[in-house]
Write a protein that holds these residues in place. Structure first.
Motif, PDB file in Angstrom:
ATOM      1  N   GLN A  15       0.822  -1.210   0.000  1.00 30.48           N
ATOM      2  CA  GLN A  15       0.000   0.000   0.000  1.00 30.48           C
ATOM      3  C   GLN A  15       0.856   1.261   0.000  1.00 30.48           C
ATOM      4  OE1 GLN A  15      -3.323   0.010  -0.147  1.00 30.48           O
ATOM      5  NE2 GLN A  15      -3.454  -2.213  -0.112  1.00 30.48           N
TER       6      GLN A  15
ATOM      7  N   GLU B 198       1.173  -7.105  -5.750  1.00 31.93           N
ATOM      8  CA  GLU B 198       0.536  -8.105  -4.896  1.00 31.93           C
ATOM      9  C   GLU B 198       1.198  -9.454  -5.105  1.00 31.93           C
ATOM     10  OE1 GLU B 198      -3.687  -9.958  -5.599  1.00 31.93           O
ATOM     11  OE2 GLU B 198      -3.872  -7.960  -4.733  1.00 31.93           O
TER      12      GLU B 198
ATOM     13  N   HIS C 293       3.022  -1.547   8.304  1.00 33.03           N
ATOM     14  CA  HIS C 293       2.492  -0.218   8.010  1.00 33.03           C
ATOM     15  C   HIS C 293       2.528   0.099   6.511  1.00 33.03           C
ATOM     16  CE1 HIS C 293       6.814   0.219   8.452  1.00 33.03           C
ATOM     17  NE2 HIS C 293       6.736   1.333   7.754  1.00 33.03           N
TER      18      HIS C 293
ATOM     19  N   SER D 262      -1.006  -4.530   3.151  1.00 37.09           N
ATOM     20  CA  SER D 262      -2.252  -5.092   3.664  1.00 37.09           C
ATOM     21  C   SER D 262      -2.207  -6.587   3.372  1.00 37.09           C
ATOM     22  CB  SER D 262      -3.467  -4.447   2.999  1.00 37.09           C
ATOM     23  OG  SER D 262      -3.493  -4.731   1.622  1.00 37.09           O
TER      24      SER D 262
ATOM     25  N   GLU E 195      -4.282 -10.549   3.532  1.00 42.41           N
ATOM     26  CA  GLU E 195      -5.551 -11.274   3.522  1.00 42.41           C
ATOM     27  C   GLU E 195      -5.228 -12.760   3.476  1.00 42.41           C
ATOM     28  OE1 GLU E 195      -9.226 -11.981   0.383  1.00 42.41           O
ATOM     29  OE2 GLU E 195      -7.798 -10.372   0.039  1.00 42.41           O
TER      30      GLU E 195
END
Length: 69
Positions: A10, A35, A53, A56, A58
């Motif tokens: 991010q 990604e 930080h 992200s 998943e």
């Protein structure tokens, strides 16, 4: 616990320490928006924790473990 993690960068590595840039490269991330899917192991979790930080995460199943980039 799922078998793989989808990690998406991010934040930018600009202004970060050299160590954090190396951790991002070690995960296979090149630029914000990239990604990767990595195995859910303690070593990868430790790398992700260092740059939490900037990324992200998943959890995904092994069958869904397809990197889009």
């Amino acid at each position: 616990m799922k078998s793989h993690l989808r990690v998406r960068q991010q934040g930018s590595a600009i202004g970060q320490t050299e160590h954090m840039r190396k951790v991002l490269r070690g995960l296979g991330l090149r630029r914000p928006g990239s990604e990767v899917v990595v195995a859910n192991t303690p070593s990868f979790r430790g790398m992700i924790k260092q740059v939490l930080h900037l990324v992200s995460i998943e959890e995904v199943d092994g069958g869904d473990a397809k990197a889009s980039r």
